[in-house]
Design an enzyme around this catalytic site. Structure first.
Site, mmCIF file in Angstrom:
data_model
loop_
_atom_site.group_PDB
_atom_site.id
_atom_site.type_symbol
_atom_site.label_atom_id
_atom_site.label_comp_id
_atom_site.label_asym_id
_atom_site.label_seq_id
_atom_site.Cartn_x
_atom_site.Cartn_y
_atom_site.Cartn_z
ATOM 1 N N ARG A 190 21.793 5.876 -5.017
ATOM 2 C CA ARG A 190 22.955 6.682 -5.407
ATOM 3 C C ARG A 190 24.257 6.161 -4.821
ATOM 4 N NH1 ARG A 190 22.136 11.735 -7.329
ATOM 5 N NH2 ARG A 190 19.971 12.357 -7.578
ATOM 6 N N LYS A 227 2.157 5.429 -0.479
ATOM 7 C CA LYS A 227 1.511 6.713 -0.275
ATOM 8 C C LYS A 227 2.567 7.761 0.083
ATOM 9 C CE LYS A 227 0.412 6.359 4.557
ATOM 10 N NZ LYS A 227 1.083 7.511 5.037
ATOM 11 N N HIS A 264 -0.701 -0.015 4.048
ATOM 12 C CA HIS A 264 -0.217 -1.161 4.827
ATOM 13 C C HIS A 264 -1.201 -1.611 5.895
ATOM 14 C CE1 HIS A 264 1.151 1.759 7.865
ATOM 15 N NE2 HIS A 264 1.282 0.750 8.697
ATOM 16 N N LYS A 324 -2.645 -5.814 7.640
ATOM 17 C CA LYS A 324 -2.647 -6.253 9.046
ATOM 18 C C LYS A 324 -3.694 -7.353 9.242
ATOM 19 C CE LYS A 324 -1.191 -1.733 10.843
ATOM 20 N NZ LYS A 324 0.000 -1.853 11.654
ATOM 21 N N ASP A 336 -2.048 12.211 5.970
ATOM 22 C CA ASP A 336 -1.126 11.109 6.269
ATOM 23 C C ASP A 336 -1.875 9.809 6.564
ATOM 24 O OD1 ASP A 336 1.320 9.803 6.835
ATOM 25 O OD2 ASP A 336 1.091 10.208 8.980
ATOM 26 N N HIS A 375 -5.566 5.026 5.633
ATOM 27 C CA HIS A 375 -5.837 3.955 6.609
ATOM 28 C C HIS A 375 -7.247 4.044 7.214
ATOM 29 C CE1 HIS A 375 -1.638 3.552 6.048
ATOM 30 N NE2 HIS A 375 -1.215 4.267 7.067
ATOM 31 N N LYS A 397 -0.650 12.273 16.835
ATOM 32 C CA LYS A 397 0.696 11.942 17.307
ATOM 33 C C LYS A 397 0.822 12.426 18.748
ATOM 34 C CE LYS A 397 2.271 10.834 13.117
ATOM 35 N NZ LYS A 397 2.607 9.469 12.729
HETATM 36 C C1 BG6 Z 1 2.095 5.485 8.213
HETATM 37 C C2 BG6 Z 1 2.105 6.955 8.549
HETATM 38 O O1 BG6 Z 1 1.305 5.230 7.092
HETATM 39 O O2 BG6 Z 1 1.584 4.756 9.319
HETATM 40 C C3 BG6 Z 1 2.879 7.225 9.812
HETATM 41 O O3 BG6 Z 1 2.692 7.674 7.477
HETATM 42 C C4 BG6 Z 1 2.393 6.338 10.935
HETATM 43 O O4 BG6 Z 1 2.772 8.594 10.182
HETATM 44 C C5 BG6 Z 1 2.351 4.881 10.490
HETATM 45 O O5 BG6 Z 1 3.265 6.500 12.029
HETATM 46 C C6 BG6 Z 1 1.755 4.000 11.560
HETATM 47 O O6 BG6 Z 1 1.801 2.661 11.173
HETATM 48 P P1 BG6 Z 1 1.566 1.504 12.230
HETATM 49 O O7 BG6 Z 1 1.537 0.272 11.410
HETATM 50 O O8 BG6 Z 1 2.707 1.581 13.190
HETATM 51 O O9 BG6 Z 1 0.274 1.808 12.900
#
Ligand code: BG6
EC number: 1.1.1.49
Length: 515
Positions: free
Chosen positions: A70, A177, A207, A211, A264, A269, A367
């Site tokens: 935007r 996601k 992601h 790794k 999440d 993951h 967390k």
């Molecule tokens: C993300 C989550 O997919 O991965 C986050 O939404 C999380 O909550 C993050 O903090 C962690 O990624 P990494 O690569 O730092 O372990």
């Protein structure tokens, strides 16, 4: 904007010879369009990764980057924004020359998702890039936007014809996601996307799969003779998959409240890690062969019951972290003061197969835990017989193979060894493989690898529809169970989660590792 030298007609990258796997994989001519380009993910990960790829010489000279948003920016303003992101977060050193070359292919299109004219402007910009820079009609559309915006973006990509490649070119969609919030919504979302793109052109980002240490799971398992014979229920007592973070959720309420730790990261993951650890050997490393095995194992994965005893959830409360007092989730800005969103989640999964019968897989994430660490630990059964006096093996635990995903990347093997001295005493010791010491090459960021694979059209590291849906199928009953159960248990920040998580393992005489 100055015109860049066009690659000659019919240019193919001489370094991209599929027969020689030692050659770097370099993307051909193409444009990457990023929706949500001013968001956190783009600033912290996507823009730096694009630069790092350019800096490593892995993008074609005609590679072009189109930002959509935007803001009232022109191309130069967008390039300034990308420069800031790159200087703040890129992995490789900043080189003016690389950036200047990349910036020649940067365009900004101002607009809104629900405006037909905005997408016409994107189409114009891309046509211009085809003509000026030889992008060849090859475009990847990266949706770094909330899933509620997916339908309108896909609708416009289809209506403007942007989703449909002319002969000899390609169009791909990259989606971030959360991929739905339960099985039903994921199926719906898949339906929306598949109306416009076929499965081969859809790249769903998880992601973790980008790794290095995660890709190493299959190398460790299938390139060695040593581990596979013991990788089963005869030898493995249980598996612990931990993704612990020390950060809180300040500033992320918009995304996280109502989502929680299980949706999440467990749905994506951690279940992907489980799939890689538990799957059978693929026929080859071709994407569809690996996917077949991952899908098979996810179909065989089931929750352990009763859920009151086999799962745990919690919410961080006030506590101490890194010598500082930090607030609890309910005091974080943007979270409802009665939010029941969990910030810690643990579940027990069993895999119904001959290889894994009776072996629990414990998955946990949280967390504001003691430290940031992601690891997979295979904890082995005790030796069936110990020809020692009890006192000699008091300090002997269970053997373990620990894949250290991050931050201290490597693999540890824990086993018993005699303590030097005149008596026989056996104690646990560690044998370590450490990436930093073993390799001179540094590991690319996950997003570098994944963006490159999108541009190359290489689908191995992207979960397919079935994987996403099967993962929701595993998780849905837990979410329903917790949804009916009131507020999660509070745990102090800086600790290792709620008591219920400790009890969850204690019921079978086991304990969580303290990484
Ligand atoms: C993300 C989550 O997919 O991965 C986050 O939404 C999380 O909550 C993050 O903090 C962690 O990624 P990494 O690569 O730092 O372990």
């Amino acid at each position: 904007m100055t015109k860049a030298a066009l690659p000659p007609a019919g240019w193919t990258n001489p370094l991209r010879d599929e027969r020689d796997k030692r050659m770097p994989r370099i993307a051909g001519p193409c444009g990457l369009v990023v929706f949500g380009v001013t968001g956190d993910l783009s600033r912290h990960k996507l823009m730096p990764a694009v630069y790092d790829l350019a800096n490593r010489g892995l993008l074609s000279p005609s590679f072009s980057l189109v930002g959509f948003g935007r803001r009232d920016w022109d191309d130069a303003g967008f390039a300034d924004f990308v420069r800031d992101c790159v200087q703040a977060k890129a992995r490789t050193p900043f080189r003016e020359e690389t950036f200047a070359r990349l910036a020649q292919g940067m365009r900004f299109v101002q607009g809104a998702f629900d405006e037909d004219a905005s997408f016409e402007r994107i189409a114009d910009a891309l046509r211009g890039l085809d003509e000026d820079r030889g992008t060849g009609g090859n475009y990847a559309f990266y949706l770094s936007v909330p899933p509620k915006d997916f339908p309108v973006v896909f609708k416009h990509l289809s209506a403007t014809g942007l989703a449909h490649p002319p002969e000899g070119s390609w169009r791909r969609a990259v989606v971030e996601k959360p991929f739905g919030h339960d099985l039903e919504s994921a199926i719906e979302l898949n339906g929306v996307i598949k109306e416009v793109f076929d499965e081969r052109s859809i790249f769903r980002i998880d992601h973790y799969l980008g790794k290095e240490t995660v890709q190493n799971i299959l190398a460790l398992r299938f390139a060695n003779q040593l581990f596979e014979p013991i990788w089963n229920a005869h030898y493995v007592d249980h598996v612990q998959i931990t993704m612990a973070e020390d950060i809180g959720l300040g500033g992320r309420a918009g995304y996280y409240d109502g989502i929680g730790a299980a949706r999440d990261v467990i749905q994506n993951h951690l279940l992907q890690l489980l799939a890689l650890v538990a799957m059978e050997e693929p026929v080859s490393f071709a994407a569809h062969e690996v996917t077949t095995e991952k899908t098979k194992v996810l179909s065989a994965a089931k929750l352990s019951y009763p859920l009151d005893e086999t799962t745990a959830r919690g919410q961080y409360a006030r506590g101490w972290q890194g010598g500082q007092e930090v607030c609890g989730l309910l005091e974080e800005e943007g979270f409802a003061s009665d939010s029941t969103t969990e910030t810690f989640a643990a579940i027990t999964v069993e895999v119904d197969s001959r290889r894994w019968a009776g072996v629990p897989f414990y998955l946990r994430t949280g967390k504001r835990l003691g430290r940031r660490v992601t690891e997979i630990a295979l904890v082995f059964k005790r030796a069936p017989h110990l020809p020692f006096d009890e006192a000699m093996t008091e300090e002997l635990g269970q053997n373990a193979l620990v894949i250290r995903v991050q931050p201290d990347e490597g693999v540890t093997l824990r086993f018993g060894s005699k303590v030097p001295g005149s008596a026989m005493r056996v104690r646990d010791v560690n044998m370590d493989f450490n990436y930093g010491q073993a390799f001179t090459e540094s590991s690319p960021e996950a997003y570098e690898r994944l963006i490159l694979d999108v541009l190359l059209g290489e689908p191995s590291l992207f979960p397919v529809t079935d994987e996403v849906e099967l993962s929701w199928k595993i998780l849905d009953p837990v979410l329903e169970h917790w949804g009916a159960g009131g507020a999660p248990e509070q745990y102090p920040s800086g600790g290792w989660g709620p008591k219920s998580a400790t009890e969850m393992l204690a019921r079978s005489g086991r304990t969580w590792r303290r990484p």
